[in-house]
Design a protein around this motif. Sequence first.
Motif, mmCIF file in Angstrom:
data_model
loop_
_atom_site.group_PDB
_atom_site.id
_atom_site.type_symbol
_atom_site.label_atom_id
_atom_site.label_comp_id
_atom_site.label_asym_id
_atom_site.label_seq_id
_atom_site.Cartn_x
_atom_site.Cartn_y
_atom_site.Cartn_z
ATOM 1 N N LEU A 3 0.826 -1.195 0.000
ATOM 2 C CA LEU A 3 0.000 0.000 0.000
ATOM 3 C C LEU A 3 0.864 1.250 0.000
ATOM 4 N N GLN A 5 0.356 5.680 -0.501
ATOM 5 C CA GLN A 5 -0.651 6.728 -0.397
ATOM 6 C C GLN A 5 -0.262 7.896 -1.295
ATOM 7 N N HIS A 58 -7.033 8.313 4.577
ATOM 8 C CA HIS A 58 -5.912 7.423 4.889
ATOM 9 C C HIS A 58 -5.957 6.922 6.330
ATOM 10 N N LEU A 62 -9.300 3.792 3.431
ATOM 11 C CA LEU A 62 -8.124 3.520 2.607
ATOM 12 C C LEU A 62 -6.933 3.029 3.424
ATOM 13 N N LEU A 64 -4.940 0.273 6.014
ATOM 14 C CA LEU A 64 -4.900 -1.147 6.364
ATOM 15 C C LEU A 64 -5.533 -1.384 7.726
ATOM 16 N N SER A 75 -11.662 -1.547 5.967
ATOM 17 C CA SER A 75 -10.403 -1.414 5.230
ATOM 18 C C SER A 75 -10.555 -1.976 3.834
ATOM 19 N N PRO A 77 -8.203 -1.859 1.370
ATOM 20 C CA PRO A 77 -7.008 -2.603 0.950
ATOM 21 C C PRO A 77 -6.969 -4.021 1.518
ATOM 22 N N ARG A 78 -7.221 -4.155 2.814
ATOM 23 C CA ARG A 78 -7.133 -5.477 3.439
ATOM 24 C C ARG A 78 -8.184 -6.426 2.863
ATOM 25 N N PHE A 82 -4.738 -6.933 -0.072
ATOM 26 C CA PHE A 82 -3.453 -6.238 0.085
ATOM 27 C C PHE A 82 -3.148 -6.137 1.579
ATOM 28 N N CYS A 92 -1.325 -1.738 -4.100
ATOM 29 C CA CYS A 92 -2.539 -0.977 -3.838
ATOM 30 C C CYS A 92 -2.150 0.494 -3.621
ATOM 31 N N ILE A 93 -2.841 1.391 -4.305
ATOM 32 C CA ILE A 93 -2.583 2.819 -4.172
ATOM 33 C C ILE A 93 -3.830 3.481 -3.615
ATOM 34 N N ALA A 94 -3.720 4.038 -2.421
ATOM 35 C CA ALA A 94 -4.814 4.779 -1.805
ATOM 36 C C ALA A 94 -4.744 6.207 -2.324
#
Length: 314
Positions: A3, A5, A58, A62, A64, A75, A77-78, A82, A92-94
């Motif tokens: 991840l 940001q 963030h 976005l 984790l 979350s 991403p999770r 990711f 993964c890009i937040a």
Amino acid sequence: MPLIQVNAAGERPEPQGGAVRLGPLLDRALEGLAPRAPVAVLIHGLKFSLSDPAQSPHRHILALEPEDRCWKAVSWPRALGFTGQGRAEGLCIAFGWEAGRNVWRAYDEAPRAGRALARLIEAIRVRAPGRRVDLLAHSLGARVALSAMGALDEAAVGHAVLMAPAEFASAARPALCSAAGRQARVLNVTSGENDLYDWLLERFVARRGGGPTLGRGLGRTEANWTDLRIDDADTLAALARLGHPVAPPERRICHWSPYARPGMLGLYAALIRGELPYDLLRARLPEAQAARWSRLLGLPRVELPLPFAGNAPS
């Protein structure tokens, strides 16, 4: 590095915090990434702000490990896989943008954020030619995603998952006709739970857009566009048969159902990771249409024999 940001600073993408430059950050993030590992950009919607730490995306969806403990702080991403366990998970890009003002200012800001997102994707493709980037966006984040798509070259975007998109169909069609849009595979996630929000957008933001919102779908008029209506019993049954059960709706009004409802983020993870082919999903889904307000005005709650023990938000 599962991840990273990145934020929209006007029309430029900049790493969160500003401690490193974007180029070196992307170099490290993409180094050694498996050819089939996904690169996904996650885009939040209204009310999140880059200038107010308490409203930072963030620290919320976005992250984790979201700091907020409300039921909407899931979350992304999770849930999408990711977790930081290895580079095979992908990148993964937040992606943050300034959406903490009122809906009119945020709606007007979204295209500028879209241009920043397009530049971010171009920077990725310079470093990883031929790699497609998947987009997952909620609410006004869908306007950001579609704006970026309209500015990108062909094969830049893989999947684009639009969750309760706060955008007009009249704005989506030009994006689909763009070089990137003609090859992207779009999943438009809608529900009668979002009817009130769609009506408010049409009623109060119409001078900036116009016509019906994407909540009404585009139907099967586009080969690379699929409407997924998640308050439809036949649709939920089809997803269960595909091995991706989704909890039935618990609320009459809910803007966050496309990611907060159990099973939804797992469905998107399967899509971007190739475990559920887009064409198969499209072929198995019914064409689900419903009159506006049909859920709000008294249809009984959908009940399906799915493996969830009443743990959906309420």
